[in-house]
Design a protein around this motif. Structure first.
Motif, mmCIF file in Angstrom:
data_model
loop_
_atom_site.group_PDB
_atom_site.id
_atom_site.type_symbol
_atom_site.label_atom_id
_atom_site.label_comp_id
_atom_site.label_asym_id
_atom_site.label_seq_id
_atom_site.Cartn_x
_atom_site.Cartn_y
_atom_site.Cartn_z
ATOM 1 N N LEU A 1 41.504 8.203 16.825
ATOM 2 C CA LEU A 1 40.299 7.358 16.891
ATOM 3 C C LEU A 1 40.489 6.178 15.951
ATOM 4 N N ILE A 2 40.252 4.975 16.468
ATOM 5 C CA ILE A 2 40.308 3.762 15.656
ATOM 6 C C ILE A 2 38.891 3.201 15.585
ATOM 7 N N ARG A 3 38.307 3.243 14.403
ATOM 8 C CA ARG A 3 36.932 2.768 14.191
ATOM 9 C C ARG A 3 36.936 1.823 12.997
ATOM 10 N N ASP A 4 36.535 0.600 13.235
ATOM 11 C CA ASP A 4 36.504 -0.422 12.168
ATOM 12 C C ASP A 4 37.858 -0.552 11.482
ATOM 13 N N GLY A 5 38.917 -0.464 12.273
ATOM 14 C CA GLY A 5 40.269 -0.622 11.756
ATOM 15 C C GLY A 5 40.872 0.598 11.114
ATOM 16 N N LYS A 6 40.095 1.665 10.954
ATOM 17 C CA LYS A 6 40.583 2.879 10.329
ATOM 18 C C LYS A 6 40.997 3.882 11.402
ATOM 19 N N GLU A 7 42.178 4.490 11.215
ATOM 20 C CA GLU A 7 42.707 5.447 12.178
ATOM 21 C C GLU A 7 42.475 6.879 11.694
ATOM 22 N N ASN B 1 32.898 16.666 23.345
ATOM 23 C CA ASN B 1 31.706 15.852 23.101
ATOM 24 C C ASN B 1 31.714 15.157 21.744
ATOM 25 N N ARG B 2 32.836 14.548 21.426
ATOM 26 C CA ARG B 2 32.923 13.780 20.180
ATOM 27 C C ARG B 2 32.123 12.491 20.339
ATOM 28 N N PRO B 3 31.154 12.219 19.457
ATOM 29 C CA PRO B 3 30.342 11.007 19.609
ATOM 30 C C PRO B 3 31.162 9.753 19.293
ATOM 31 N N LEU B 4 31.094 8.782 20.170
ATOM 32 C CA LEU B 4 31.709 7.481 19.961
ATOM 33 C C LEU B 4 30.638 6.403 20.086
ATOM 34 N N VAL B 5 30.925 5.238 19.504
ATOM 35 C CA VAL B 5 29.991 4.109 19.563
ATOM 36 C C VAL B 5 30.747 2.877 20.041
ATOM 37 N N ALA B 6 29.991 1.853 20.378
ATOM 38 C CA ALA B 6 30.598 0.613 20.865
ATOM 39 C C ALA B 6 31.632 0.090 19.871
ATOM 40 N N GLY B 7 32.782 -0.287 20.391
ATOM 41 C CA GLY B 7 33.867 -0.800 19.561
ATOM 42 C C GLY B 7 34.906 0.234 19.186
ATOM 43 N N ASP B 8 34.581 1.519 19.304
ATOM 44 C CA ASP B 8 35.566 2.567 19.017
ATOM 45 C C ASP B 8 36.710 2.500 20.032
ATOM 46 N N ILE B 9 37.910 2.778 19.542
ATOM 47 C CA ILE B 9 39.091 2.824 20.402
ATOM 48 C C ILE B 9 39.723 4.208 20.291
ATOM 49 N N VAL B 10 40.029 4.791 21.429
ATOM 50 C CA VAL B 10 40.770 6.055 21.488
ATOM 51 C C VAL B 10 42.182 5.737 21.958
ATOM 52 N N ARG B 11 43.155 6.156 21.142
ATOM 53 C CA ARG B 11 44.565 5.923 21.480
ATOM 54 C C ARG B 11 45.254 7.260 21.752
#
Length: 543
Positions: free
Chosen positions: A487-493, A502-512
């Motif tokens: 998970l990449i959120r606000d630049g943090k991996e 059912n992992r909660p994600l929000v707008a802008g989150d990236i799954v690699r």
């Protein structure tokens, strides 16, 4: 008495009928998992339920559809009460199916009042309910958590829809329009197959069709027996493992094969496999049988039709209660993890018998991930992705990059299709350098794929393996690199557990997601310098 030319004409006509059914589903289905990813199969069966001909689709489906139909006929449905305009469906793994997203539909074919065949279509549907979108819950501990179980039931009876069954399905799933559209596509394909067989029977007659079916199966049995007889007698053992079941974290699951070839017969003893698991990696016997049959059929060298006749010289020993023959109500959503890994183990055993024919391990896993996006107006959409990796290097050539191998025969979902239908953006999609195992012949590369969430909320579920146990190399070849999920959120991996719901994600989150490559074949030191230079020039290897 039919001549050999007649038999060949009928056999090819049956295969063409299965292919017509295939195209019907492809052209009329609604969901991306069926229409784009091509996770479905079609086949034609004889009057007793044995597979006569099949489309070029999914091995795990095709080698289990006979078992499912035979189970229906012997335990659940009276063949004499199954009319020509009746369609029976089920998705229950403990009634002959594999896992709940796979709804199988069958219809008998009659000619002048005599049953001459059945036609069948199986689709992996986008959702059948349960605790996670896509019905691929990674932490389920019983099948009741995985979604709607449909017992063998007539969806169509005397040519009329059983409205109660349709309503029951609609009420229990997340994307009813997509599922019911795909189910209608299956029914249409059965009609196409039925019509093709009736045209054939109009030409040859019912008795000739039955005779041809029996002889087609006998021919394939003879071909399979000849292929087994050409392999050296002996007992060959191999073990591969799953990382864990998603519930008992870190506890490996062994898939141990003891393969005995004697004369023109083979016995695959799976008694050494681990007991069934708490988590949903268990497989039914039909699913495990499919992997064993596919391994031996693919190693046979071909030259004959692949159908239920090939099964006759092969015996599978798998006591109930093992991960390869689970007892109800064990969860089975990710049963393909076992069948992939069982196939890897079968190939490892077969390499000892026919080393010049068997490749190193392919990625051996379905990288299943589902996104349930939730917009500001609360509208929900579901995407089910099934990613692949690299194929194993063969004894005489490199593995293939990003290639649907083994129990798979899937396509990918085009980026444009996803982005035009859902609030998701694919930010990267590329080959993963250094993921193939080194060897005289290099393993194929895995993939890197990134999804960015563009909706305010999203629930992400992953059901994957091969993050600890890498695909093996053979003959001195090196294993491939394992997969990763981030998970990449606000630049943090941050690593994401490969089996999580059912992992909660929000707008802008990236799954690699990075998938495994295939194992290498032969010692790396034997790889020619020009091949090594080409690997670096192509970016396949960076070191």
């Amino acid at each position: 008495m039919l001549g050999p030319v007649d038999i060949e004409v009928i056999r090819n006509a049956l295969t063409a009928a299965a292919a017509e059914m295939d195209v019907t589903i492809w052209r009329t289905s609604r969901s991306t998992i069926v229409r784009e990813l091509l996770d479905y199969s079609t086949a034609v069966f004889d009057a007793d339920g044995w597979n006569l001909a099949q489309s070029a689709r999914i091995p795990g489906h095709l080698n289990s559809m006979s078992a499912a139909l035979r189970t229906l006929l012997t335990q659940f449905v009276d063949a004499e009460a199954w009319g020509p305009d009746d369609v029976v469906i089920t998705n229950d793994p403990y009634c002959g199916g594999q896992h709940l997203p796979d709804i199988i539909a069958y219809r008998p074919v009659f000619h002048e009042g005599k049953r001459i065949a059945y036609v069948g279509a199986l689709c992996h549907h986008i959702d059948v309910g349960g605790l996670a979108a896509g019905s691929y819950a990674a932490t389920a501990t019983e099948i009741f958590q995985e979604g709607l179980r449909i017992p063998p039931v007539k969806l169509i009876e005397n040519g009329k829809r059983n409205d109660g069954v349709w309503a029951m399905i609609r009420q229990n799933i997340r994307k009813p329009d997509l599922l019911l559209g795909d189910l209608t596509s299956q029914i249409a394909s059965l009609e196409v197959g039925r019509a093709a067989l009736i045209r054939l029977a109009d030409r040859y007659g019912a008795e000739a069709m039955l005779e041809a079916g029996a002889r087609i199966l006998d021919q394939s049995e003879a071909g399979m027996r000849a292929a087994l007889a050409a392999m050296p007698d002996g007992t060959y053992e191999f073990t591969d493992v799953l990382d864990d079941d998603g519930v008992d974290i870190g506890k490996i699951i062994e898939l141990k094969v003891k393969l005995t070839i004697k004369g023109d017969e083979a016995v695959a003893d799976l008694s050494g496999c681990s007991p069934q698991s708490q988590g949903p990696v268990n497989a039914t016997l039909a699913s495990s049988n499919a992997a064993v049959m596919y391994a031996l059929m693919s190693a046979s060298g071909g030259g004959f039709a692949m159908n239920a006749g090939c099964y006759r010289p092969i015996t599978v020993i798998a006591p109930e209660g093992l991960v390869v023959n689970a007892k109800a109500p064990a969860p089975v959503a990710h049963r393909v993890a076992v069948s992939h890994r069982l196939l890897n183990a079968m190939f490892g055993a077969l390499h000892q018998a026919i080393p010049d024919r068997i490749p190193a391990a392919y990625y051996g896993n379905s990288y299943v991930c589902t996104f349930q996006t939730i917009k500001a107006d609360a509208k929900r959409d579901v995407l089910v992705e099934i990613e692949i990796g690299g194929s194993g290097a063969a004894p005489h050539k490199d593995g293939v990059n990003a290639y649907a191998s083994g129990m798979h025969n899937n396509s990918n979902i085009p980026i444009e299709m996803i982005e035009s239908q859902m609030p998701l953006t694919i930010t990267r999609y590329e080959l993963q350098p250094d993921s193939g195992g080194a060897g005289r012949y290099r393993g194929g590369l895995g993939l890197l794929r990134e999804w960015r969430v563009d909706s305010p909320r999203c629930l992400f579920t992953a059901n994957m393996d091969r993050f600890l146990s890498a695909p093996y190399g053979l003959a001195g070849g090196q294993p491939a690199a394992p997969g990763t999920l981030t998970l990449i959120r606000d630049g943090k991996e941050t690593p994401i557990p490969p089996k999580s719901d059912n992992r909660p994600l929000v707008a802008g989150d990236i799954v690699r997601l990075v998938t495994s490559g295939g194992g290498g074949f032969g010692p790396p030191s034997a790889r020619p310098a020009e091949d090594q230079a080409r690997d670096k020039a192509m970016g396949y290897v960076t070191g």
